[in-house]
Enzyme design. Structure first.
Site, PDB file in Angstrom:
ATOM      1  N   GLU A 113      12.656 -17.775  22.940  1.00 58.69           N
ATOM      2  CA  GLU A 113      11.567 -16.893  22.526  1.00 58.69           C
ATOM      3  C   GLU A 113      12.002 -15.436  22.692  1.00 58.69           C
ATOM      4  OE1 GLU A 113       8.476 -15.107  21.254  1.00 58.69           O
ATOM      5  OE2 GLU A 113       8.374 -17.303  21.198  1.00 58.69           O
ATOM      6  N   ILE A 114      11.675 -14.594  21.727  1.00 55.05           N
ATOM      7  CA  ILE A 114      12.129 -13.209  21.768  1.00 55.05           C
ATOM      8  C   ILE A 114      11.188 -12.303  22.556  1.00 55.05           C
ATOM      9  CG2 ILE A 114      10.981 -12.445  19.639  1.00 55.05           C
ATOM     10  CD1 ILE A 114      13.606 -10.917  18.980  1.00 55.05           C
ATOM     11  N   ASN A 148      17.359 -13.571  21.144  1.00 52.15           N
ATOM     12  CA  ASN A 148      17.210 -13.268  19.724  1.00 52.15           C
ATOM     13  C   ASN A 148      18.128 -14.232  18.975  1.00 52.15           C
ATOM     14  OD1 ASN A 148      17.159 -12.267  17.114  1.00 52.15           O
ATOM     15  ND2 ASN A 148      17.296 -10.117  17.735  1.00 52.15           N
ATOM     16  N   THR A 149      17.596 -15.377  18.599  1.00 52.34           N
ATOM     17  CA  THR A 149      18.436 -16.417  17.990  1.00 52.34           C
ATOM     18  C   THR A 149      18.926 -16.035  16.602  1.00 52.34           C
ATOM     19  OG1 THR A 149      16.443 -17.542  17.187  1.00 52.34           O
ATOM     20  CG2 THR A 149      17.342 -18.267  19.295  1.00 52.34           C
ATOM     21  N   CYS A 168       8.869 -24.014  14.404  1.00 55.41           N
ATOM     22  CA  CYS A 168       7.436 -24.293  14.303  1.00 55.41           C
ATOM     23  C   CYS A 168       6.631 -23.015  14.073  1.00 55.41           C
ATOM     24  CB  CYS A 168       6.946 -24.967  15.576  1.00 55.41           C
ATOM     25  SG  CYS A 168       7.757 -26.542  15.922  1.00 55.41           S
ATOM     26  N   ASP A 171       7.079 -16.727  11.812  1.00 55.73           N
ATOM     27  CA  ASP A 171       6.436 -15.588  11.152  1.00 55.73           C
ATOM     28  C   ASP A 171       6.707 -15.674   9.653  1.00 55.73           C
ATOM     29  OD1 ASP A 171       5.639 -13.074  10.199  1.00 55.73           O
ATOM     30  OD2 ASP A 171       6.217 -12.082  12.069  1.00 55.73           O
ATOM     31  N   THR A 246       1.782 -27.873  19.496  1.00 56.23           N
ATOM     32  CA  THR A 246       1.976 -26.428  19.519  1.00 56.23           C
ATOM     33  C   THR A 246       0.634 -25.712  19.520  1.00 56.23           C
ATOM     34  OG1 THR A 246       2.032 -26.121  17.122  1.00 56.23           O
ATOM     35  CG2 THR A 246       4.109 -26.703  18.190  1.00 56.23           C
ATOM     36  N   GLU A 247       0.586 -24.538  20.162  1.00 56.99           N
ATOM     37  CA  GLU A 247      -0.656 -23.765  20.193  1.00 56.99           C
ATOM     38  C   GLU A 247      -1.082 -23.352  18.787  1.00 56.99           C
ATOM     39  OE1 GLU A 247       0.694 -23.995  24.231  1.00 56.99           O
ATOM     40  OE2 GLU A 247       1.768 -23.441  22.402  1.00 56.99           O
ATOM     41  N   GLU A 248      -0.116 -22.988  17.948  1.00 57.71           N
ATOM     42  CA  GLU A 248      -0.445 -22.611  16.573  1.00 57.71           C
ATOM     43  C   GLU A 248      -1.000 -23.800  15.804  1.00 57.71           C
ATOM     44  OE1 GLU A 248      -0.515 -19.814  14.612  1.00 57.71           O
ATOM     45  OE2 GLU A 248      -0.402 -18.774  16.529  1.00 57.71           O
TER      46      GLU A 248
END
Length: 273
Positions: A113-114, A148-149, A168, A171, A246-248
């Site tokens: 995660e960024i 930062n993948t 998942c 953006d 997932t939360e989204e």
């Protein structure tokens, strides 16, 4: 530091999921550049120099073996008794990591995660879950790190290391001029292909149909990937978990929205002529 103003203890346990206010603050501040200049310094120069033992203490090998990479000694890097093989890129608040922990008990799963405070939240969440399940040793196989993948993925994983990658609800970057920032592209797909073992699968899910078509098109056009059939997809436990954990995904469910899923298998590289 901008972001969450609640006491840190309020973000420590899995019994206290992020509030709507917390999520709004994180989404508002996402990718604004807070600490991004530090990420290259914190990324390993090579996968062999990555200290995974810090993230998976239960899997530290009893007799680590020193290795050499050019002039760099890795004798001080503690080794694990197995490799990390599953990556959730852009893991958000860690719902999928928690859901997959029991589904893939023999696999080491990393969330990447960024956003700084989201990463800290997930790390605290996993720490709390480990403490709550100390006798059963659940959740020892999941971890989260800030990375930062889009720039440093090959710094973390060697060639053909991963068997599963999850993308998942990334953006969507709706504006055409921002499409280059999408997490699926010809260049990034080549990096996914590099770190994936032949036969491994990339899992994608979004509630934006345009983005779904974009990801499907770019993976289908890449010579290293082939789309998984709907029948196989429907029988995959990881797909079922991805749809609900997932939360989204839960947000989309509450809003009675549609989820678009597509999976792609890493093909065997053709032999050299």
């Amino acid at each position: 530091m901008s972001g969450l103003n609640l006491p840190r203890t309020q973000t420590m346990t899995s019994q206290q999921p992020p509030t709507k206010r917390q999520k709004r603050e994180e989404y508002r501040n996402a990718h604004k550049g807070e600490g991004l200049d530090e990420l290259p310094k914190k990324s390993p120069a090579s996968p062999v120099l990555m200290d995974w033992a810090t993230h998976y203490p239960a899997y530290v090998a009893t007799k680590p073996g020193p290795e050499q990479l050019g002039e760099v000694s890795t004798s001080e890097v503690r080794s694990l008794d197995r490799e990390v093989t599953v990556a959730d890129i852009g893991c958000g608040f860690g719902g999928l990591l928690v859901g997959l922990a029991s589904k893939l008990p023999e696999e080491l799963i990393i969330g990447m995660e960024i956003r700084m405070q989201v990463t800290e939240f997930v790390q605290d969440r996993i720490k709390a879950l480990r403490n709550q399940n100390s006798t059963s040793h659940l959740y020892q196989n999941i971890a989260c790190l800030r990375a930062n993948t889009m720039k440093f993925l090959p710094n973390f994983f060697r060639q053909a290391q991963l068997t599963k990658i999850f993308l998942c609800f990334p953006d969507p970057h709706f504006k055409a001029r921002k499409h280059k920032a999408r997490i699926v592209s010809p260049t990034l797909n080549s990096e996914y292909a590099f770190v994936m073992k032949p036969g491994g699968i990339v899992y994608t899910i979004t509630d934006v149909e345009d983005l779904h078509k974009w990801m499907a098109q770019h993976f289908e056009e890449h010579p290293s990937f082939q789309r998984v059939g709907k029948a196989e997809e429907s029988e995959d436990d990881c797909v079922a978990t991805m749809l609900v954990e997932t939360e989204e995904g839960k947000k989309v469910e509450r809003n009675k929205g549609e989820k678009f899923v597509a999976c792609f298998r890493r093909l065997q590289d053709p032999p050299w002529p």
